[in-house]
Scaffold this motif. Sequence first.
Motif, PDB file in Angstrom:
ATOM      1  N   ARG A 106     -11.363 -46.290 -33.777  1.00  0.00           N
ATOM      2  CA  ARG A 106     -10.301 -45.829 -32.885  1.00  0.00           C
ATOM      3  C   ARG A 106      -9.649 -46.996 -32.172  1.00  0.00           C
ATOM      4  NH1 ARG A 106      -7.050 -42.028 -32.724  1.00  0.00           N
ATOM      5  NH2 ARG A 106      -7.873 -39.924 -32.492  1.00  0.00           N
ATOM      6  N   TYR A 107     -10.452 -47.912 -31.765  1.00  0.00           N
ATOM      7  CA  TYR A 107      -9.882 -49.066 -31.083  1.00  0.00           C
ATOM      8  C   TYR A 107      -9.035 -49.880 -32.048  1.00  0.00           C
ATOM      9  CZ  TYR A 107      -9.274 -52.917 -27.870  1.00  0.00           C
ATOM     10  OH  TYR A 107      -8.724 -53.861 -27.056  1.00  0.00           O
ATOM     11  N   ASP A 147      -7.035 -48.565 -34.067  1.00  0.00           N
ATOM     12  CA  ASP A 147      -5.724 -47.931 -33.916  1.00  0.00           C
ATOM     13  C   ASP A 147      -4.969 -48.537 -32.734  1.00  0.00           C
ATOM     14  OD1 ASP A 147      -6.860 -44.522 -34.675  1.00  0.00           O
ATOM     15  OD2 ASP A 147      -6.531 -46.286 -35.936  1.00  0.00           O
ATOM     16  N   VAL A 148      -5.693 -48.796 -31.666  1.00  0.00           N
ATOM     17  CA  VAL A 148      -5.078 -49.380 -30.471  1.00  0.00           C
ATOM     18  C   VAL A 148      -4.556 -50.777 -30.793  1.00  0.00           C
ATOM     19  CG1 VAL A 148      -5.511 -50.174 -28.118  1.00  0.00           C
ATOM     20  CG2 VAL A 148      -6.529 -48.044 -28.923  1.00  0.00           C
ATOM     21  N   GLU A 189      -3.650 -51.864 -33.663  1.00  0.00           N
ATOM     22  CA  GLU A 189      -2.465 -51.704 -34.504  1.00  0.00           C
ATOM     23  C   GLU A 189      -1.239 -51.379 -33.674  1.00  0.00           C
ATOM     24  OE1 GLU A 189      -4.956 -49.995 -38.340  1.00  0.00           O
ATOM     25  OE2 GLU A 189      -3.443 -48.733 -37.389  1.00  0.00           O
ATOM     26  N   ALA A 190      -1.389 -50.451 -32.729  1.00  0.00           N
ATOM     27  CA  ALA A 190      -0.251 -50.057 -31.896  1.00  0.00           C
ATOM     28  C   ALA A 190       0.259 -51.247 -31.083  1.00  0.00           C
ATOM     29  CB  ALA A 190      -0.641 -48.902 -30.968  1.00  0.00           C
TER      30      ALA A 190
END
Lengths: 225, 240
Positions: B152-153, B155-156, B158-159
């Motif tokens: 999940r991190y 994803d962070v 990447e954002a």
Amino acid sequence: MSGPTGDSPTADGDEIFADGPLIRGTEPLLALAGGREVLTDSELLTRVDQLLTAAVEVLGVDTVGLMLLDDRDRLHRVGATDEIADLLERAQAESGEGPGVESQRTGAAVAVADLSTSDRYPLLQSRVQGSGIRAVLSSPVRVDQQTIGNLNAVLLRAHTWTEPQLRANQAYADVIGLALKTVAQARATAGRVNRLQRQLGGSSRSGAAGEQDLERPGDDVEAAE
Amino acid sequence: MSVIDPQALTTSLQRLAGRGTADELLPTLRAVVDACVDLFGVSGAGIMLADEQNMTRYVAASDGPGRILEIVESETGQGPCTQAFVTNQIVPSSDVTTDSRWPRLATLIRPHGVRAVLGVPIALGGAPVGTLDVYLTEPHEWTSGEHAALSRYGDVVEAALAASLSAHRAGELAEQLQYALDYRVVIERGIGYLMARDHLDEVSAFNQLRRAARNSQRKVGDVAEHLLATGDLPGGQGNR
């Protein structure tokens, strides 16, 4: 191989950015990003959604809300991972009271173990009664040493927030602050790009000069030779 | 799916926008790496990114051992972070100093205090671009909960990375366009001069300017200025 190249290891990361690999390493990335110069509004919403949604799992909480200052320095709700956190943020904005509001004022994190039994925020409490909101941790979101909002982590059970949790939440709020600042810059620069393109469009040759310079090498010039 | 108020977000961004144009790419990489340590209580974290040969290279780390881990991985071409990139999956190692999958890494990393390592692939626009790496100074069996949270991190990361790349790209474009605007008159005069001198049409004259710019590794506006001042393109006569 004789061993890792470069300087001796230090705890600080300052020499990191002098390394060659960083410059080469970002080129493929820039190529990927080059496809669209402008972060569209729907992409922007997706990014913020990603950041908030990920917070729930990364921080191990039930739901998360984000409040930010608007262009008149008023705190308003910007996003939430569900209606419960959304209610918290709206209630804070409307009542002018709450851990997020307090965190905005003090620039420090505010930890509430159980909102339902606390007497700190009576106006807020009456508005969120029955919502299930119990523990709340508000971490200031900072950009350039200024508090521009707060990230509110919520648990649907009473909980005394621990030091590691305070650190983790603050770290996440810091990442959000940086991401927001970067997105703001990207948008502002995109506006400037649009203006410049319009100005250049007035002269077809130089407009072409401006845009063709932006292409990668290996285009029609070589073909013309 | 989150509830986001687009208008509220936009006005908040407008408030932030006037804060200068410093490139946030490197600070962003560093910030997500530092935050990772506080978020997960790991000993250190880092990011590797793929270069033009699609080999992952060290880019940022929260401390010395993390940096060494990534450098050694990229130089030996082996390890959990490298494998995470190649397979596009999370790759754990409970102890890289004894992990039989990567013997060269094990030998080289042993003096540096890196034991458990987890590599998380990072993608942009659907394409893998590198890895987020975390390590501990003790052996550790990574749990599925840790896999999930670190993924999940990812994803962070990447954002945040996508945002800073957009800003970087927009900044580059703006600079190039500003340059074109500033040199518009000079470039047009240079084109006109070549058209007259060499009996070329407009497109050919412009291409000649650009070719000279590329060959002399200068900007088109500089080349046009040179042409108008000396009567020649840099690097010699004609350049036909």
